[in-house]
Design a protein around this motif. Structure first.
Motif, PDB file in Angstrom:
ATOM      1  N   LYS A 187      28.328  -9.839  19.331  1.00  0.00           N
ATOM      2  CA  LYS A 187      29.352 -10.176  20.316  1.00  0.00           C
ATOM      3  C   LYS A 187      28.849 -11.249  21.284  1.00  0.00           C
ATOM      4  CE  LYS A 187      31.358  -5.544  20.029  1.00  0.00           C
ATOM      5  NZ  LYS A 187      31.689  -4.287  20.753  1.00  0.00           N
ATOM      6  N   LEU A 188      27.550 -11.219  21.571  1.00  0.00           N
ATOM      7  CA  LEU A 188      26.975 -12.275  22.404  1.00  0.00           C
ATOM      8  C   LEU A 188      26.941 -13.602  21.653  1.00  0.00           C
ATOM      9  CD1 LEU A 188      23.983 -10.333  24.018  1.00  0.00           C
ATOM     10  CD2 LEU A 188      26.176 -10.908  25.078  1.00  0.00           C
ATOM     11  N   LEU A 189      26.646 -13.554  20.348  1.00  0.00           N
ATOM     12  CA  LEU A 189      26.620 -14.776  19.551  1.00  0.00           C
ATOM     13  C   LEU A 189      28.009 -15.400  19.430  1.00  0.00           C
ATOM     14  CD1 LEU A 189      24.183 -13.996  16.582  1.00  0.00           C
ATOM     15  CD2 LEU A 189      23.808 -15.558  18.487  1.00  0.00           C
ATOM     16  N   ASP A 190      29.044 -14.565  19.498  1.00  0.00           N
ATOM     17  CA  ASP A 190      30.410 -15.088  19.384  1.00  0.00           C
ATOM     18  C   ASP A 190      30.713 -16.124  20.464  1.00  0.00           C
ATOM     19  OD1 ASP A 190      30.882 -13.561  17.184  1.00  0.00           O
ATOM     20  OD2 ASP A 190      31.840 -11.917  18.282  1.00  0.00           O
ATOM     21  N   ARG A 191      30.073 -15.981  21.617  1.00  0.00           N
ATOM     22  CA  ARG A 191      30.299 -16.942  22.699  1.00  0.00           C
ATOM     23  C   ARG A 191      29.681 -18.305  22.391  1.00  0.00           C
ATOM     24  NH1 ARG A 191      29.034 -13.140  28.051  1.00  0.00           N
ATOM     25  NH2 ARG A 191      30.546 -11.479  27.525  1.00  0.00           N
ATOM     26  N   LEU A 192      28.750 -18.342  21.439  1.00  0.00           N
ATOM     27  CA  LEU A 192      28.099 -19.611  21.068  1.00  0.00           C
ATOM     28  C   LEU A 192      28.635 -20.142  19.748  1.00  0.00           C
ATOM     29  CD1 LEU A 192      24.399 -18.600  21.898  1.00  0.00           C
ATOM     30  CD2 LEU A 192      25.995 -19.877  23.352  1.00  0.00           C
ATOM     31  N   GLN A 193      29.794 -19.682  19.346  1.00  0.00           N
ATOM     32  CA  GLN A 193      30.353 -20.082  18.059  1.00  0.00           C
ATOM     33  C   GLN A 193      30.540 -21.592  17.970  1.00  0.00           C
ATOM     34  OE1 GLN A 193      33.909 -17.988  17.027  1.00  0.00           O
ATOM     35  NE2 GLN A 193      34.313 -19.189  15.182  1.00  0.00           N
ATOM     36  N   GLY A 194      31.003 -22.198  19.063  1.00  0.00           N
ATOM     37  CA  GLY A 194      31.219 -23.647  19.059  1.00  0.00           C
ATOM     38  C   GLY A 194      29.926 -24.416  18.834  1.00  0.00           C
ATOM     39  N   LEU A 195      28.837 -23.953  19.456  1.00  0.00           N
ATOM     40  CA  LEU A 195      27.543 -24.624  19.289  1.00  0.00           C
ATOM     41  C   LEU A 195      27.084 -24.573  17.842  1.00  0.00           C
ATOM     42  CD1 LEU A 195      24.982 -25.952  20.448  1.00  0.00           C
ATOM     43  CD2 LEU A 195      24.124 -23.649  20.962  1.00  0.00           C
ATOM     44  N   PHE A 196      27.215 -23.425  17.202  1.00  0.00           N
ATOM     45  CA  PHE A 196      26.809 -23.308  15.800  1.00  0.00           C
ATOM     46  C   PHE A 196      27.674 -24.190  14.902  1.00  0.00           C
ATOM     47  CE2 PHE A 196      25.226 -19.113  17.348  1.00  0.00           C
ATOM     48  CZ  PHE A 196      23.895 -19.301  17.031  1.00  0.00           C
ATOM     49  N   SER A 197      28.945 -24.289  15.210  1.00  0.00           N
ATOM     50  CA  SER A 197      29.839 -25.126  14.401  1.00  0.00           C
ATOM     51  C   SER A 197      29.435 -26.589  14.500  1.00  0.00           C
ATOM     52  CB  SER A 197      31.292 -24.936  14.850  1.00  0.00           C
ATOM     53  OG  SER A 197      31.694 -23.578  14.669  1.00  0.00           O
ATOM     54  N   ARG A 198      29.056 -27.030  15.708  1.00  0.00           N
ATOM     55  CA  ARG A 198      28.628 -28.426  15.876  1.00  0.00           C
ATOM     56  C   ARG A 198      27.319 -28.709  15.140  1.00  0.00           C
ATOM     57  NH1 ARG A 198      30.909 -27.681  21.101  1.00  0.00           N
ATOM     58  NH2 ARG A 198      28.909 -26.966  21.963  1.00  0.00           N
ATOM     59  N   LEU A 199      26.517 -27.666  14.913  1.00  0.00           N
ATOM     60  CA  LEU A 199      25.257 -27.831  14.173  1.00  0.00           C
ATOM     61  C   LEU A 199      25.461 -27.781  12.660  1.00  0.00           C
ATOM     62  CD1 LEU A 199      22.879 -25.572  16.326  1.00  0.00           C
ATOM     63  CD2 LEU A 199      22.938 -28.070  16.256  1.00  0.00           C
ATOM     64  N   GLY A 200      26.696 -27.652  12.245  1.00  0.00           N
ATOM     65  CA  GLY A 200      26.988 -27.626  10.810  1.00  0.00           C
ATOM     66  C   GLY A 200      26.837 -26.258  10.189  1.00  0.00           C
ATOM     67  N   MET A 203      19.743 -20.291   9.165  1.00  0.00           N
ATOM     68  CA  MET A 203      20.050 -19.910  10.547  1.00  0.00           C
ATOM     69  C   MET A 203      20.233 -18.403  10.661  1.00  0.00           C
ATOM     70  SD  MET A 203      20.394 -20.765  13.655  1.00  0.00           S
ATOM     71  CE  MET A 203      20.429 -22.566  13.549  1.00  0.00           C
ATOM     72  N   ALA A 204      20.883 -17.787   9.663  1.00  0.00           N
ATOM     73  CA  ALA A 204      21.062 -16.332   9.697  1.00  0.00           C
ATOM     74  C   ALA A 204      19.708 -15.622   9.685  1.00  0.00           C
ATOM     75  CB  ALA A 204      21.917 -15.883   8.509  1.00  0.00           C
ATOM     76  N   LYS A 205      18.794 -16.117   8.874  1.00  0.00           N
ATOM     77  CA  LYS A 205      17.470 -15.504   8.801  1.00  0.00           C
ATOM     78  C   LYS A 205      16.693 -15.692  10.101  1.00  0.00           C
ATOM     79  CE  LYS A 205      13.534 -15.124   5.671  1.00  0.00           C
ATOM     80  NZ  LYS A 205      12.990 -15.515   4.359  1.00  0.00           N
ATOM     81  N   ALA A 206      16.774 -16.902  10.678  1.00  0.00           N
ATOM     82  CA  ALA A 206      16.076 -17.168  11.939  1.00  0.00           C
ATOM     83  C   ALA A 206      16.637 -16.299  13.065  1.00  0.00           C
ATOM     84  CB  ALA A 206      16.193 -18.648  12.294  1.00  0.00           C
ATOM     85  N   LEU A 207      17.960 -16.174  13.130  1.00  0.00           N
ATOM     86  CA  LEU A 207      18.568 -15.341  14.170  1.00  0.00           C
ATOM     87  C   LEU A 207      18.238 -13.865  13.969  1.00  0.00           C
ATOM     88  CD1 LEU A 207      22.074 -17.017  14.572  1.00  0.00           C
ATOM     89  CD2 LEU A 207      20.183 -17.054  16.200  1.00  0.00           C
ATOM     90  N   HIS A 208      18.145 -13.452  12.720  1.00  0.00           N
ATOM     91  CA  HIS A 208      17.765 -12.067  12.423  1.00  0.00           C
ATOM     92  C   HIS A 208      16.400 -11.751  13.027  1.00  0.00           C
ATOM     93  CE1 HIS A 208      17.079  -8.805   9.115  1.00  0.00           C
ATOM     94  NE2 HIS A 208      17.345  -8.279  10.281  1.00  0.00           N
ATOM     95  N   ILE A 209      15.450 -12.647  12.833  1.00  0.00           N
ATOM     96  CA  ILE A 209      14.115 -12.456  13.395  1.00  0.00           C
ATOM     97  C   ILE A 209      14.152 -12.492  14.922  1.00  0.00           C
ATOM     98  CG2 ILE A 209      11.786 -13.421  13.506  1.00  0.00           C
ATOM     99  CD1 ILE A 209      12.287 -14.549  10.688  1.00  0.00           C
ATOM    100  N   CYS A 210      14.925 -13.433  15.471  1.00  0.00           N
ATOM    101  CA  CYS A 210      14.996 -13.576  16.927  1.00  0.00           C
ATOM    102  C   CYS A 210      15.612 -12.342  17.581  1.00  0.00           C
ATOM    103  CB  CYS A 210      15.811 -14.817  17.295  1.00  0.00           C
ATOM    104  SG  CYS A 210      14.996 -16.377  16.909  1.00  0.00           S
ATOM    105  N   ILE A 211      16.670 -11.804  16.994  1.00  0.00           N
ATOM    106  CA  ILE A 211      17.310 -10.613  17.559  1.00  0.00           C
ATOM    107  C   ILE A 211      16.332  -9.450  17.585  1.00  0.00           C
ATOM    108  CG2 ILE A 211      19.106  -8.877  17.130  1.00  0.00           C
ATOM    109  CD1 ILE A 211      20.871 -11.186  16.086  1.00  0.00           C
ATOM    110  N   TYR A 212      15.608  -9.283  16.497  1.00  0.00           N
ATOM    111  CA  TYR A 212      14.625  -8.200  16.433  1.00  0.00           C
ATOM    112  C   TYR A 212      13.556  -8.380  17.506  1.00  0.00           C
ATOM    113  CZ  TYR A 212      10.669  -5.478  14.734  1.00  0.00           C
ATOM    114  OH  TYR A 212       9.598  -4.622  14.643  1.00  0.00           O
TER     115      TYR A 212
END
Length: 554
Positions: free
Chosen positions: A8-21, A136-145
């Motif tokens: 839910k916190l990542l949802d607020r950064l959806q626009g940033l991820f979209s701009r990164l492709g 990016m999914a893998k990197a965020l997975h590690i970061c969240i942990y």
């Protein structure tokens, strides 16, 4: 499906991820599945509590989040150093040393599956999912942990920093924690990548286990070196610069507190501060750049590897004939030998424990320092610290009940076994011969070099004591057939049971020390241990079977 708050916190950064492709909806769904699987996995540090009768309810509980209170306790212990004195360099070096040790060992024991996950490549790489989205999914997975883990451990130290030292100290602490985590992830991944590049298949998986053991040992030794850096004189902590201190990572992150807050312009603090800023960022940039290469090499984990050579089965065969009597007992000796050597999950959980058993005697042996060199050890009773090599025997014996292949335990009922005691005895002897005895012999050789061959009778006595102690641990801990339960069934109370057994091992050592004060006392104690081991272990004696059956009935 389980819906983590972090998404839910990542949802607020959806626009940033979209701009990164990044295809955000796909990445979010991948993360949700990964975090749901993590929620059902039991962390090593706490084990698993009682199985719930409602399995669906149990599956939806986030076991990792529920375990964070244990990490918070470790963090509270770290904060004790921050309340004493105002030598920021000394206090924060110890604090970061403990934090790095806990976070890195937790990453190794519980989250190596994320760094070495090949399911993305096997399942998602064949789908219309962009490689950048997967990375990016893998990197965020590690970061969240790491954010949750670090937040739990550092919450109390951060609160202490804010209350006692103010906002500037707090902000520096936060920045250094981020840099520390970047370095931990990068170092762990780069070590794995190095191993992945030169090896493949089953051999690679074995080497990864050994790397994990090496990291655990290195972190423990590093913490000991860290505590040796400082001299405590009249409550004033002083530092004596040495060349090896530049390789002690925690001091890199402690130096900025001294440089900024105490305005200490000493060159060594400046160099430490620069290392703590540049090295983590540089290492993480290298990790990101090499991530595609790592993804390619990860495919080697799916390779079965070459066939084992024929000669590899001869050693357990001959050992089983030496240490076991009946053919059935020899067969279970070889089965247990094979399970302990080939099962990945068992080695991942037990072999790092062996690493601690290797270094514990030497940590206590050299804990007080050696001002006069190794020669000052001769004539002292410090060789009895070798008993610390058996501190983890109780944990090893407890883990013999568990296996990732536990469903195959039906074979115990299918085979025409005359007495199940032979299963226990063959397995226990295999564990002692394969895991415990080689380490004790290696440490005994080193101790003979340090103390002289005059201690050989005492080493034999200590070895007999550990042999008897192994049997006692089995009688008090085992009530299940070997390798018959899943690792997820490890209960938190089972770990608590090992604490009194460690005190019992200390009792063996204390009794040995008392006997050294009596003329021929060591020889009398050795004779007593021989007699006790004979009655406990001899195949024609019924004591082992009676005690094993009694524990099984309980």
């Amino acid at each position: 499906m389980y819906e983590p708050r972090s998404l839910k916190l990542l949802d607020r950064l959806q626009g940033l991820f979209s701009r990164l492709g990044i295809d955000y909806p796909v990445m979010r769904r991948i993360l949700q599945v990964k975090l749901t699987m993590d929620a059902r996995r039991v962390p090593t540090i706490v084990g698993k509590s009682k199985q719930s009768s409602d399995s669906s309810t149990m599956n939806e509980r986030n076991q990792f989040v529920r375990s964070l209170w244990v990490y918070a306790i470790y963090g509270a212990l770290c904060s004790v150093f921050m309340w004493v004195g105002d030598n920021y360099f000394f206090q924060m070096s110890l604090t970061f040393g403990i934090l790095m040790f806990i976070i890195m060992t937790s990453l190794i024991s519980d989250f190596s599956s994320v760094l070495l996950d090949i399911r993305d490549r096997n399942i998602l790489a064949t789908k219309p999912v962009h490689r950048r989205t997967l990375a990016m999914a893998k990197a965020l997975h590690i970061c969240i942990y790491l954010i949750m883990l670090t937040g739990a451990i550092a919450s109390i130290p951060l609160a202490t920093a804010l209350i006692k030292y103010g906002i500037v100290f707090f902000l520096i602490f936060v920045v250094e924690l981020i840099l520390m985590n970047l370095l931990i992830v990068a170092l762990t991944a780069l070590i794995y990548l190095t191993v992945l590049k030169f090896f493949d298949g089953e051999k690679l998986k074995d080497i990864i286990n050994y790397v994990q053991i090496g990291l655990t040992i290195a972190m423990t030794i590093g913490y000991q070196l860290l505590s040796r850096m400082f001299n405590l004189i009249d409550i004033q902590v002083t530092i004596q610069p040495k060349w090896y201190q530049f390789y002690i990572i925690p001091v890199w992150f402690a130096a900025p507190f001294e440089s900024v807050l105490h305005r200490n312009g000493n060159l060594i603090f400046t160099v430490f501060s620069l290392l703590g800023l540049v090295i983590p960022i540089l290492a993480f940039m290298i990790y990101i750049r090499l991530m595609p290469s790592m993804e390619r090499h990860l495919q080697k984990l799916a390779d079965p590897g070459g066939r084992p050579s024929r000669g590899r089965g001869r050693l357990p065969y001959w050992l089983s004939r030496i240490f076991c009597s009946s053919p059935q007992e020899q067969g279970f000796f070889r089965l247990a030998w094979s399970m302990m050597g080939n099962e990945r999950d068992f080695k991942l959980k037990v072999y790092p424990i062996l690493g601690f058993s290797i270094i514990f005697p030497f940590i206590f042996l050299f804990g007080s320092g050696l001002g006069g060199g190794i020669s000052e050890l001769r004539g002292t009773g410090k060789y009895l610290f070798i008993y610390f090599s058996g501190a983890m025997i109780s944990t090893i014996i407890m883990m013999l009940q568990y296996s990732s292949k536990y469903k195959a335990s039906w074979i115990y009922k299918a085979l025409p076994i005359s007495d199940k005691v032979q299963i226990y005895r063959g397995t226990l002897v295999a564990a002692f011969v394969r895991l415990i005895m080689p380490l004790f012999i290696l440490q005994g050789i080193i101790f003979c070099f340090l103390f002289g061959v005059v201690i050989i009778p005492d080493l034999i006595t200590a070895g007999l004591g550990m042999l008897l102690y192994t049997a006692v641990c089995h009688f008090l801990l085992h009530n299940n057939l070997p390798f018959s339960r899943p690792f997820e069934a490890v209960q938190q109370s089972a770990g608590i049971k090992t604490l009194p057994l460690m005190l019992l091992l200390g009792g063996f050592g204390v009794l040995h020390l008392v006997m050294t004060r009596i003329h021929y006392g060591v020889y009398a104690y050795t004779l007593l241990l021989i007699v006790l081991n004979f009655f406990v272990w001899h195949p024609n004696r019924k004591l082992f079977g009676k005690l094993t059956r009694r524990v099984g009935q309980e």
